[in-house]
Design an enzyme around this catalytic site. Structure first.
Site, PDB file in Angstrom:
ATOM      1  N   ASP A 360      -2.299 -88.204   9.146  1.00 31.54           N
ATOM      2  CA  ASP A 360      -1.117 -87.554   9.694  1.00 31.54           C
ATOM      3  C   ASP A 360       0.222 -88.084   9.214  1.00 31.54           C
ATOM      4  O   ASP A 360       1.216 -87.360   9.268  1.00 31.54           O
ATOM      5  CB  ASP A 360      -1.168 -87.602  11.222  1.00 31.54           C
ATOM      6  N   TYR A 448      -2.118 -80.648  17.284  1.00 35.73           N
ATOM      7  CA  TYR A 448      -2.256 -81.753  18.227  1.00 35.73           C
ATOM      8  C   TYR A 448      -0.901 -82.316  18.613  1.00 35.73           C
ATOM      9  O   TYR A 448       0.007 -82.404  17.794  1.00 35.73           O
ATOM     10  CB  TYR A 448      -3.118 -82.874  17.627  1.00 35.73           C
TER      11      TYR A 448
END
Length: 742
Positions: A360, A448
């Site tokens: 990420d 998310y």
């Protein structure tokens, strides 16, 4: 795309400090760059003709562009000498990343720029080992996403009829009932590739849960978007070599007929539905956090002070929250505590699912801290801080309320005791309110939402924690998909995945010279000294000093010792024990791939629960912005930190902490994954660092002693008012959600 609309694609990171940090505060050397400083660096680099940077937005990948500007943190030795008063303030520097796309051999180059506020030089810097950053390893920019969308308008034109008949939605000439796409990574199967699997989805609220069954492999390596091409397509379990082949099969009726489009059931929305239960009204507010007599913490610039704690904070573009110079009662405990990386590796039956291995920070993990909502993300009484970022943007961008601070009643006493007299009465009751200061930010990485917390307790304990929430990364349901997840709706599979989060903890326990020890218990079988012929089995401390980096690396698959101590080899508490801090885990982490397997090399830190290494400036981070797009030959190899197996006795040490959990999706993850049970992290706890619990200094203690039991009279000792008074917040809920260039 991994950020649904181009407006959502990351724009920047930057400043939590005031525009002009207070010079008397040492914490200001760690303050993020102000908008003025960001603009100064940008203007300076644009003025250097040899860099060939365009002054305005470009629509070409074959151009040179400034991607990132952020603070270049001072070297630890410089920072400590300044903070301890033995040297001048270190120069204020910036880190800049430039995409050199117009060169014959395009590349990515990082520079250090300084000194601020008026830059006069820049110099290139590299990673340990000196490998250049390949152009194909760069993060995806807003421009590249725009070009992907435009190219898909052409490439998907043959499928317009199929998509409309099968879904009731369109990708072309669409103003309502539109399709969108999400992209996954890594982008290929080896170095130098840039091929992305895209998942087509209905563009509705919660589109992540609405795949239509079409996935596309787009090759977008060329700097000329006209040369981008679809290499494969997957449609409801079958592979096709081209859009024309799939369209032809549909026209000839060779595909299973699609059910007629049905009215959209937006199970993915937040709209209330169903019954909540009885006994609890849901149309009124629940319990709230309040500060009846004002705030008990202090924030000056980026300096935080609370209950004996004092630290500096910033929000870094690539990986988020970063704390420096952490002190308790005036004693430095750590130089740095920071988030390094977060990954989610998936399994599935569709090509996009089996290819999804998200790393990420390469998406700008720290640059995705969007506005926090008062009363939901943070209490209404919290202090909110803005962030200023220059990340894939034409200039500094302001993100309001990107971070918050608040004091939290924990709901459990920090400690308490009821001392019974065993005769229906008591000798005394003593209790101390449980409270902590929370530093919080979030990162919405596509679907998310990560909630990043650091909690400071008044007994010298620090807790680092992350909650996972938001939408599932889901794919189209096939019967074979049940080997990889759970069916959640008619055409929806929630894919299994493992989350790992990595932290850097540069502890300085009673000084920068520390040693590391693992402690657990073993059973001993000894003769009973008070009964001849009998034996006693009991636990006995088993201490294992770790003298080298390899000895202090604990791989997944092996049991982690229950006590992990970083200690001063020379400083002892009053009772003769080494002054130490303990690293205590709250985690269910495990490896995401077999060791050494292709993409696993890009997350080599994920091989270990914990690794303790010598501090080196060349080993400042465990991951990079480029790991996502070249995990096969990463420019930063964490395993190299351990390869020389240096001595770690009486040295400046860094602990690299990995936490995480396996997520097998279930029906209750719709519409969103909830936070209870989805939090992992670790504690830093004093272990013989003090002579007693330092929270005895707290004035929130209450002691009750019986004075006349017969008359039910008691003596109450307290050092705060008997009643906190009313607690009211008159300001209504407000939320804007926008971020803008300044």
């Amino acid at each position: 795309m991994r950020l649904e609309t181009l407006a959502w694609v990351v724009m920047a990171l930057g400043v939590l400090a005031s525009p002009s940090p207070e010079p008397q505060l040492g914490a200001s050397i760690f303050a993020d760059l102000s908008p003025a400083e960001l603009r100064a660096v940008q203007s300076f680099l644009l003025s250097q003709p040899e860099l060939g940077l365009g002054a305005g937005p470009t629509e070409s990948l074959a151009s040179n562009s400034l991607f990132l500007v952020e603070l270049q943190v001072p070297r630890k030795s410089q920072a400590l000498q300044f903070l301890d008063g033995s040297s001048p303030r270190p120069p204020r520097l910036a880190r800049a990343i430039v995409f050199f796309g117009e060169q014959a051999q395009p590349n990515v180059t990082e520079f250090v720029v300084g000194p601020l506020p008026r830059p006069s030089y820049y110099r290139p810097v590299g990673y340990k080992g000196g490998r250049p950053v390949p152009f194909s390893a760069r993060p995806v920019s807003q421009l590249e996403y725009r070009l992907m969308h435009r190219r898909l308008l052409d490439l998907l034109e043959p499928l317009d009829r199929l998509l409309h008949e099968a879904t009731g939605f369109r990708y072309h000439n669409c103003s309502q009932r539109c399709l969108t796409f999400s992209d996954v990574a890594p982008r290929g199967l080896g170095p130098g590739e840039r091929r992305s699997w895209l998942i087509l989805q209905r563009s509705v609220e919660g589109h992540f849960l609405h795949p239509v069954g079409l996935e596309l492999l787009l090759d977008h390596r060329s700097r000329d978007p006209g040369r981008w091409a679809l290499q494969q397509l997957w449609y409801k379990g079958q592979y096709f070599a081209s859009a024309q082949e799939l369209a032809g099969r549909h026209e000839r009726g060779e595909l299973a007929p699609a059910p007629p489009p049905r009215p959209e059931l937006l199970f993915s929305t937040y709209l209330p539905r169903g019954r909540f239960g009885t006994g609890t009204p849901t149309d009124v507010h629940g319990a709230k956090v309040c500060e009846p007599q004002g705030k008990r913490y202090r924030l000056r610039g980026n300096l935080v002070e609370y209950g004996g704690w004092r630290l500096a904070l910033r929000l870094r573009s690539s990986s988020g929250l970063q704390l420096f110079d952490l002190r308790f009662n005036g004693q430095r405990l750590a130089h740095e505590l920071s988030v390094q990386e977060a990954v989610a590796f998936y399994g599935g039956d569709t090509p996009a699912a089996m290819q999804t291995k998200y790393i990420d920070s390469s998406w700008g993990l720290g640059a995705l801290a969007h506005e926090l909502a008062p009363g939901i993300d943070c209490p209404e009484v919290a202090t909110f801080l803005d962030a200023h970022r220059l990340y894939d943007a034409a200039g500094p961008v302001r993100y309001p309320r990107a971070l918050c601070l608040f004091e939290l009643p924990t709901g459990v006493p920090l400690r308490r005791h009821f001392d019974s007299d065993a005769q229906g009465g008591y000798r005394f009751y003593g209790g101390l309110e449980g409270r902590a200061l929370v530093l919080r930010t979030t990162a919405t990485v596509y679907n998310y939402d990560y909630i990043w917390d650091v909690l400071l307790y008044p007994n010298g304990v620090l807790e680092a924690k992350v909650h996972a929430t938001g939408y599932l990364h889901a794919t189209f349901y096939t019967p074979q998909g049940l080997h990889y997840g759970t069916r959640l709706h008619q055409d929806l599979l929630g894919n299994l995945h493992t989350h790992l989060v990595h932290y850097k903890v540069d502890l300085d326990v009673a000084g920068t010279r520390n040693s590391f020890e693992a402690v657990d218990v073993r059973f001993e079988n000894i003769s009973n000294p008070w009964q001849a012929g009998e034996r006693v089995v009991q636990p006995r401390l088993h201490r294992r000093p770790c003298r080298s980096e390899r000895q202090a690396a604990f791989p997944f698959g092996t049991a982690l010792p229950r006590y992990l101590l970083v200690s001063s080899p020379t400083q002892r508490n009053r009772w003769g024990h080494p002054r130490s801090y303990r690293i205590q885990y709250s985690s269910q982490a495990d490896r995401v791939l077999p060791r050494g397997w292709k993409e696993e090399q890009g997350v080599a830190w994920g091989r270990y629960h914990l690794a303790v290494t010598r501090h080196h400036e060349k080993e400042a981070t465990s991951s990079s912005l480029y790991a996502q797009h070249d995990p096969w030959q990463p420019v930063l190899d964490f395993e190299s930190f351990l390869r020389n197996d240096e001595n770690i006795e009486n040295q400046d040490l860094v602990a690299w902490v990995t936490v995480g959990f396996l997520h097998i999706p279930h029906a209750e993850d719709v519409p969103n994954t909830a936070t209870p049970g989805n939090a992992v992290g670790f504690f830093l706890r004093p272990f013989n660092f003090f002579d007693e619990d330092p929270s005895v200094a707290s004035r929130s203690t209450v002691i009750v002693r019986p004075r006349d039991p017969a008359a039910a009279q008691v003596e109450i000792q307290r050092w705060t008012p008997a009643s906190p008074g009313p607690c009211v917040s008159a300001e209504p809920f407000h939320y804007n959600g926008t971020y803008w260039q300044e």
